[in-house]
Design a protein around this motif. Structure first.
Motif, PDB file in Angstrom:
ATOM      1  N   TRP A 161       0.104   4.082  14.333  1.00 55.44           N
ATOM      2  CA  TRP A 161       0.021   3.369  13.136  1.00 55.44           C
ATOM      3  C   TRP A 161       0.772   3.758  11.857  1.00 55.44           C
ATOM      4  O   TRP A 161       0.726   5.152  11.536  1.00 55.44           O
ATOM      5  CB  TRP A 161      -1.467   3.081  12.468  1.00 55.44           C
ATOM      6  N   GLN A 162       1.509   2.652  11.229  1.00 55.89           N
ATOM      7  CA  GLN A 162       2.043   3.095   9.936  1.00 55.89           C
ATOM      8  C   GLN A 162       2.139   1.917   9.029  1.00 55.89           C
ATOM      9  O   GLN A 162       1.524   0.765   9.418  1.00 55.89           O
ATOM     10  CB  GLN A 162       3.594   3.116  10.255  1.00 55.89           C
ATOM     11  N   ILE A 163       2.619   1.863   7.752  1.00 52.12           N
ATOM     12  CA  ILE A 163       2.619   1.085   6.879  1.00 52.12           C
ATOM     13  C   ILE A 163       3.788   0.220   6.856  1.00 52.12           C
ATOM     14  O   ILE A 163       5.053   0.712   6.841  1.00 52.12           O
ATOM     15  CB  ILE A 163       2.488   1.890   5.113  1.00 52.12           C
ATOM     16  N   ALA A 164       3.601  -1.244   7.172  1.00 55.03           N
ATOM     17  CA  ALA A 164       4.750  -2.020   7.484  1.00 55.03           C
ATOM     18  C   ALA A 164       5.275  -2.374   6.343  1.00 55.03           C
ATOM     19  O   ALA A 164       6.307  -2.832   6.223  1.00 55.03           O
ATOM     20  CB  ALA A 164       4.184  -3.138   8.416  1.00 55.03           C
ATOM     21  N   ALA A 165       4.341  -2.834   5.209  1.00 55.00           N
ATOM     22  CA  ALA A 165       4.854  -3.108   4.145  1.00 55.00           C
ATOM     23  C   ALA A 165       3.799  -2.826   2.829  1.00 55.00           C
ATOM     24  O   ALA A 165       2.594  -2.892   3.097  1.00 55.00           O
ATOM     25  CB  ALA A 165       4.997  -4.793   4.057  1.00 55.00           C
ATOM     26  N   GLU A 166       4.324  -2.585   1.672  1.00 63.86           N
ATOM     27  CA  GLU A 166       3.435  -2.486   0.552  1.00 63.86           C
ATOM     28  C   GLU A 166       3.905  -3.290  -0.783  1.00 63.86           C
ATOM     29  O   GLU A 166       5.098  -3.203  -0.838  1.00 63.86           O
ATOM     30  CB  GLU A 166       3.422  -0.955   0.135  1.00 63.86           C
ATOM     31  N   PHE A 167       3.031  -3.932  -1.239  1.00 63.10           N
ATOM     32  CA  PHE A 167       3.220  -4.848  -2.742  1.00 63.10           C
ATOM     33  C   PHE A 167       2.568  -4.411  -3.776  1.00 63.10           C
ATOM     34  O   PHE A 167       1.588  -3.976  -3.631  1.00 63.10           O
ATOM     35  CB  PHE A 167       3.116  -6.293  -2.080  1.00 63.10           C
ATOM     36  N   GLU A 168       3.155  -4.599  -4.790  1.00 59.13           N
ATOM     37  CA  GLU A 168       2.343  -4.490  -6.281  1.00 59.13           C
ATOM     38  C   GLU A 168       2.191  -6.031  -6.745  1.00 59.13           C
ATOM     39  O   GLU A 168       3.350  -6.418  -6.952  1.00 59.13           O
ATOM     40  CB  GLU A 168       2.980  -3.629  -7.066  1.00 59.13           C
ATOM     41  N   VAL A 169       1.076  -6.145  -7.151  1.00 61.26           N
ATOM     42  CA  VAL A 169       0.782  -7.532  -7.846  1.00 61.26           C
ATOM     43  C   VAL A 169       0.283  -7.420  -9.029  1.00 61.26           C
ATOM     44  O   VAL A 169      -0.167  -6.201  -9.552  1.00 61.26           O
ATOM     45  CB  VAL A 169      -0.271  -8.197  -6.782  1.00 61.26           C
ATOM     46  N   GLN A 170       0.043  -8.442  -9.859  1.00 60.13           N
ATOM     47  CA  GLN A 170      -0.020  -8.333 -11.273  1.00 60.13           C
ATOM     48  C   GLN A 170      -1.647  -8.180 -11.781  1.00 60.13           C
ATOM     49  O   GLN A 170      -1.925  -7.764 -12.722  1.00 60.13           O
ATOM     50  CB  GLN A 170       0.385  -9.495 -12.087  1.00 60.13           C
ATOM     51  N   LYS A 171      -2.310  -8.679 -10.780  1.00 58.20           N
ATOM     52  CA  LYS A 171      -4.005  -8.822 -10.978  1.00 58.20           C
ATOM     53  C   LYS A 171      -4.677  -8.460  -9.802  1.00 58.20           C
ATOM     54  O   LYS A 171      -3.935  -8.231  -8.765  1.00 58.20           O
ATOM     55  CB  LYS A 171      -3.969 -10.154 -11.481  1.00 58.20           C
ATOM     56  N   LEU A 172      -5.873  -8.276  -9.872  1.00 63.15           N
ATOM     57  CA  LEU A 172      -6.880  -7.805  -8.799  1.00 63.15           C
ATOM     58  C   LEU A 172      -6.894  -8.757  -7.717  1.00 63.15           C
ATOM     59  O   LEU A 172      -7.184  -9.962  -8.187  1.00 63.15           O
ATOM     60  CB  LEU A 172      -8.155  -7.507  -9.296  1.00 63.15           C
ATOM     61  N   VAL A 173      -6.791  -8.501  -6.326  1.00 62.51           N
ATOM     62  CA  VAL A 173      -6.658  -9.718  -5.473  1.00 62.51           C
ATOM     63  C   VAL A 173      -8.179 -10.018  -5.143  1.00 62.51           C
ATOM     64  O   VAL A 173      -9.147  -9.132  -4.907  1.00 62.51           O
ATOM     65  CB  VAL A 173      -6.195  -8.963  -4.310  1.00 62.51           C
ATOM     66  N   ASP A 174      -8.392 -11.428  -5.245  1.00 64.64           N
ATOM     67  CA  ASP A 174      -9.754 -11.691  -4.906  1.00 64.64           C
ATOM     68  C   ASP A 174      -9.800 -12.369  -3.348  1.00 64.64           C
ATOM     69  O   ASP A 174     -10.950 -12.047  -2.695  1.00 64.64           O
ATOM     70  CB  ASP A 174      -9.963 -13.091  -5.641  1.00 64.64           C
ATOM     71  N   TYR A 175      -8.983 -12.729  -2.766  1.00 66.37           N
ATOM     72  CA  TYR A 175      -8.947 -13.480  -1.139  1.00 66.37           C
ATOM     73  C   TYR A 175      -7.579 -13.004  -0.510  1.00 66.37           C
ATOM     74  O   TYR A 175      -6.481 -12.894  -1.429  1.00 66.37           O
ATOM     75  CB  TYR A 175      -9.004 -14.654  -1.280  1.00 66.37           C
ATOM     76  N   LEU A 176      -7.410 -12.693   0.506  1.00 63.13           N
ATOM     77  CA  LEU A 176      -6.296 -11.973   1.361  1.00 63.13           C
ATOM     78  C   LEU A 176      -6.568 -12.421   2.800  1.00 63.13           C
ATOM     79  O   LEU A 176      -7.675 -12.550   3.640  1.00 63.13           O
ATOM     80  CB  LEU A 176      -6.525 -10.622   1.253  1.00 63.13           C
ATOM     81  N   GLU A 177      -5.547 -13.086   3.340  1.00 62.42           N
ATOM     82  CA  GLU A 177      -5.455 -13.474   4.715  1.00 62.42           C
ATOM     83  C   GLU A 177      -3.972 -13.209   5.261  1.00 62.42           C
ATOM     84  O   GLU A 177      -3.096 -13.123   4.499  1.00 62.42           O
ATOM     85  CB  GLU A 177      -5.617 -15.210   4.819  1.00 62.42           C
ATOM     86  N   VAL A 178      -4.219 -13.024   6.523  1.00 65.48           N
ATOM     87  CA  VAL A 178      -2.870 -12.766   7.297  1.00 65.48           C
ATOM     88  C   VAL A 178      -2.432 -13.773   8.158  1.00 65.48           C
ATOM     89  O   VAL A 178      -3.253 -14.409   8.870  1.00 65.48           O
ATOM     90  CB  VAL A 178      -3.106 -11.485   8.219  1.00 65.48           C
ATOM     91  N   VAL A 179      -1.269 -14.326   7.991  1.00 64.81           N
ATOM     92  CA  VAL A 179      -0.789 -15.403   8.594  1.00 64.81           C
ATOM     93  C   VAL A 179      -0.597 -15.398  10.301  1.00 64.81           C
ATOM     94  O   VAL A 179       0.119 -14.132  10.467  1.00 64.81           O
ATOM     95  CB  VAL A 179       0.731 -15.798   8.163  1.00 64.81           C
ATOM     96  N   PRO A 180      -1.231 -16.131  11.037  1.00 65.63           N
ATOM     97  CA  PRO A 180      -0.957 -15.593  12.426  1.00 65.63           C
ATOM     98  C   PRO A 180       0.452 -16.218  12.982  1.00 65.63           C
ATOM     99  O   PRO A 180       1.265 -16.990  12.374  1.00 65.63           O
ATOM    100  CB  PRO A 180      -2.324 -16.640  13.115  1.00 65.63           C
ATOM    101  N   ASN A 181       0.822 -15.634  14.178  1.00 64.69           N
ATOM    102  CA  ASN A 181       2.075 -15.676  15.026  1.00 64.69           C
ATOM    103  C   ASN A 181       3.194 -15.685  14.060  1.00 64.69           C
ATOM    104  O   ASN A 181       4.017 -16.790  13.893  1.00 64.69           O
ATOM    105  CB  ASN A 181       1.816 -17.033  15.475  1.00 64.69           C
ATOM    106  N   THR A 182       3.442 -14.680  13.486  1.00 66.31           N
ATOM    107  CA  THR A 182       4.547 -14.545  12.700  1.00 66.31           C
ATOM    108  C   THR A 182       5.496 -13.437  13.230  1.00 66.31           C
ATOM    109  O   THR A 182       6.797 -13.424  12.813  1.00 66.31           O
ATOM    110  CB  THR A 182       4.214 -13.937  11.325  1.00 66.31           C
ATOM    111  N   GLY A 183       5.215 -13.121  14.439  1.00 68.66           N
ATOM    112  CA  GLY A 183       6.273 -12.091  15.098  1.00 68.66           C
ATOM    113  C   GLY A 183       6.526 -10.736  14.581  1.00 68.66           C
ATOM    114  O   GLY A 183       5.518 -10.069  14.323  1.00 68.66           O
ATOM    115  N   ARG A 184       7.695 -10.262  14.491  1.00 66.44           N
ATOM    116  CA  ARG A 184       8.036  -9.156  14.241  1.00 66.44           C
ATOM    117  C   ARG A 184       7.344  -8.597  12.904  1.00 66.44           C
ATOM    118  O   ARG A 184       6.936  -7.311  12.635  1.00 66.44           O
ATOM    119  CB  ARG A 184       9.619  -8.674  14.371  1.00 66.44           C
ATOM    120  N   TYR A 185       7.809  -9.287  11.847  1.00 66.28           N
ATOM    121  CA  TYR A 185       7.243  -9.014  10.498  1.00 66.28           C
ATOM    122  C   TYR A 185       6.517  -9.646  10.033  1.00 66.28           C
ATOM    123  O   TYR A 185       6.280 -11.086   9.899  1.00 66.28           O
ATOM    124  CB  TYR A 185       8.537  -9.496   9.482  1.00 66.28           C
ATOM    125  N   PRO A 186       5.113  -8.937   9.463  1.00 67.93           N
ATOM    126  CA  PRO A 186       3.825  -9.764   9.315  1.00 67.93           C
ATOM    127  C   PRO A 186       3.798 -10.423   7.872  1.00 67.93           C
ATOM    128  O   PRO A 186       4.727  -9.957   7.061  1.00 67.93           O
ATOM    129  CB  PRO A 186       2.851  -8.388   9.339  1.00 67.93           C
TER     130      PRO A 186
END
Length: 598
Positions: A333-358
């Motif tokens: 396991w490893q970090i595939a991507a890391e992002f910085e946002v401007q506000k605190l996250v309230d909801y988070l969802e992963v898009v299904p069936n995206t292939g190699r890049y999540p």
């Protein structure tokens, strides 16, 4: 000569026909069997007249006689043989040919072929593949040839795949796919009837003593739950395995009772994930054992957790950071991507069936981000002062509720955006209350179901951008909702679970528990509901005061509609004796230990 014979034939046929009809009128009206009279003919014309009479007899039998007394083929052939007698003159040859042609036409009219063109079998299969089950059944009744084609295994296997029956099977798994299709249809009808009548078995999944339920998630009948004690449990309701194993969190056992609360839990077909109050995230492989295969640590509390339903992609949000974890080709396991946002996250969802890049979608205040592993964070939606109140995603779209604030109140809406074009496609609804839940992933095509604080459940049509149906469902607002092609299951803040037949605009049944409904998941034969308390405080830790403690710990119910048993009369797992119990102790404890329904 031929033309003269034909004219003579027509004239004499009309005369003889008129004489025969006149003689029949003079006879009795009721006769057992009608036969045409034989009129007198002039001398020297006997043979030719007999041909005319045969032709007249055939015509009269086909047109003048009632249908029940029509001549058979043998009689027509007999008349033809009589008409083939040697003519007295050369001009009678044309009449004989005409009579023979008439008899042949009558014989062909009796055996009209339905499909006299012989098509190749493969071409016939390609034509029949566009027919549905009803048309194939009708075609099988046409002829033996069509019956063989209409009952071909390829056609019925394709129908099973189109209607969702046995999607993972191949054509060689069964010898008669038409019978399999009929059995699947019968089972589907039975399940739908059980759903409508609430006929089945209901079970309460075993709780953790001295702990309060924090979060629940399920996938394809497998349920995961996290508690205030730090315990994580998994149940497999498909096999009726309600003795759920604990998933080890690898915390130190020297300080019992000091483990942090479980904030979020997620599960799919192969992974289970839990996030804790102290920022730790544990990932388990359900196929290997109860110990975590990876552990990730955040510096702050985890605010949102998401797991892809189809692959091994985990997304977490802590403070202003969003991290996506994924195993590499070697399985580490490893970090595939890391992002910085401007506000605190309230909801988070992963898009299904995206292939190699999540790909993930995050809602932070009035911002909606599209997070791709091979790109920087993109703003999918932003309107100042209009926060996002709910979120759900599918493979190509994202749906989220927006709360309207300010001097110009346009009404709260559901926005549907395209993930590929990164633009808004539809604006749905115009409600006064906040949209608390939306389900896009599990809804039928071109439909979205949502719940609102104004106590209503709405079905939105993406083709017309209008509300297809609005139901007054829950008194304190809707907290969870899901739909399929004929029913809606909704949960409310007051603890009520309602099942609706939205085609009939009718409530089928409902059940009530003390705590708000935070999770609903169902398929064709089962339903999972979870009532999670708002307060994560144990009111009474006394094991003897079971009823008092039970009111505050939360409930998880599993309904199985493939069982031919009344759900209201089914026993709980704690009341079911095991198979190895002695006969003297094998009794139903539901009679001595009443079920507390509150």
């Amino acid at each position: 000569m031929e033309d003269h014979s034909l004219d003579e034939f027509r004239r004499r046929w009309q005369e003889e026909l008129a004489q025969a009809q006149a003689q029949r009128k003079r006879r009795r009206p009721e006769v057992a069997e009608w036969r045409p009279p034989r009129p007198e003919v002039a001398p020297g014309h006997g043979e030719q007249a007999s041909g005319y009479l045969a032709l007249a007899q055939g015509l009269l039998e086909g047109a003048g006689r009632p249908p029940a007394a029509r001549a058979t083929r043998a009689e027509r052939q007999d008349a033809a043989s009589r008409s083939r007698s040697p003519p007295a003159r050369e001009g009678a040859g044309g009449g004989e040919q005409l009579v023979d042609q008439l008899i042949r036409d009558l014989n062909e009219m009796e055996d009209v072929p339905f499909f006299d063109i012989q098509l190749p079998y493969e071409l016939a299969i390609n034509i029949f593949q566009y027919l549905d089950r009803r048309d194939l059944g009708r075609c099988a009744q046409v002829s033996k040839t069509w019956k063989v084609i209409a009952e071909d295994e390829v056609l019925w296997y394709r129908l099973c795949q189109q209607e969702g029956h046995l999607p993972e099977s191949s054509i060689s798994d069964y010898s008669c796919w038409k019978l399999i299709f009929q059995e699947c249809r019968a089972r589907e009808h039975m399940l739908r009837t059980n759903w409508k009548n609430r006929k089945g078995a209901v079970s309460e999944l075993e709780h953790v003593p001295d702990a309060v339920l924090c979060d629940v998630h399920s996938h394809d009948g497998v349920v995961i739950a996290g508690y205030t004690s730090g315990d994580v449990r998994v149940w497999d309701t498909r096999t009726w395995d309600y003795m759920a194993p604990f998933l080890d969190s690898e915390y130190e056992e020297d300080e019992p009772g000091m483990q942090p609360y479980v904030s979020f839990v997620r599960i799919n077909s192969s992974l289970a994930v839990a996030a804790y109050e102290d920022g730790f995230v544990n990932i388990w492989d359900l196929r290997t054992g109860k110990y975590p295969i990876h552990r990730f640590e955040h510096d702050a509390r985890v605010q949102a957790l998401a797991l892809s339903p189809g692959d091994a992609t985990v997304a977490t949000a802590s403070a202003f950071d969003v991290v996506m974890l994924r195993p590499n080709e070697e399985g580490y396991w490893q970090i595939a991507a890391e992002f910085e946002v401007q506000k605190l996250v309230d909801y988070l969802e992963v898009v299904p069936n995206t292939g190699r890049y999540p790909v993930a979608v995050a809602a932070a205040g009035d911002l909606v981000y599209l997070l791709k592993a091979d790109d920087s964070a993109r703003t999918l939606h932003y309107v100042y002062g209009q926060p996002v109140t709910c979120l759900d995603v599918s493979a190509t779209q994202a749906a989220f509720g927006v709360k309207s604030l300010g001097w110009v109140h346009e009404g709260n809406k559901i926005l549907v955006c395209s993930l590929e074009a990164e633009r808004c496609l539809s604006k749905l609804g115009n409600a006064l209350g906040d949209f608390t839940c939306v389900n896009l992933r599990d809804s039928p095509p071109n439909l979205v179901v949502s719940g609102n604080m104004d106590r209503r459940v709405r079905i939105h049509d993406l083709r017309t951008n209008k509300i297809a149906l609005s139901l007054s469902a829950h008194q304190l607002g809707v907290s969870a909702v899901q739909m399929d092609d004929w029913k809606i299951v909704s949960g409310g803040e007051e603890g009520l679970v309602s099942v609706w037949d939205y085609r009939m605009n009718q409530k089928l049944w409902e059940v009530h528990s003390r705590h708000p409904v935070r999770h609903i998941s169902f398929n064709s034969h089962s339903l999972i509901t979870a009532n999670v308390p708002c307060e994560r405080v144990v009111r009474s830790a006394d094991p003897d005061n079971f009823a008092t403690h039970r009111r505050h710990r939360g409930l998880i119910h599993a309904y199985e509609f493939a069982v031919d048993q009344l759900a209201l009369q089914s026993t709980l797992p704690i009341c079911r004796p095991p198979c190895d119990t002695m006969v003297g102790h094998n009794y139903d404890l539901v009679l001595a230990f009443p079920y507390d329904s509150v």
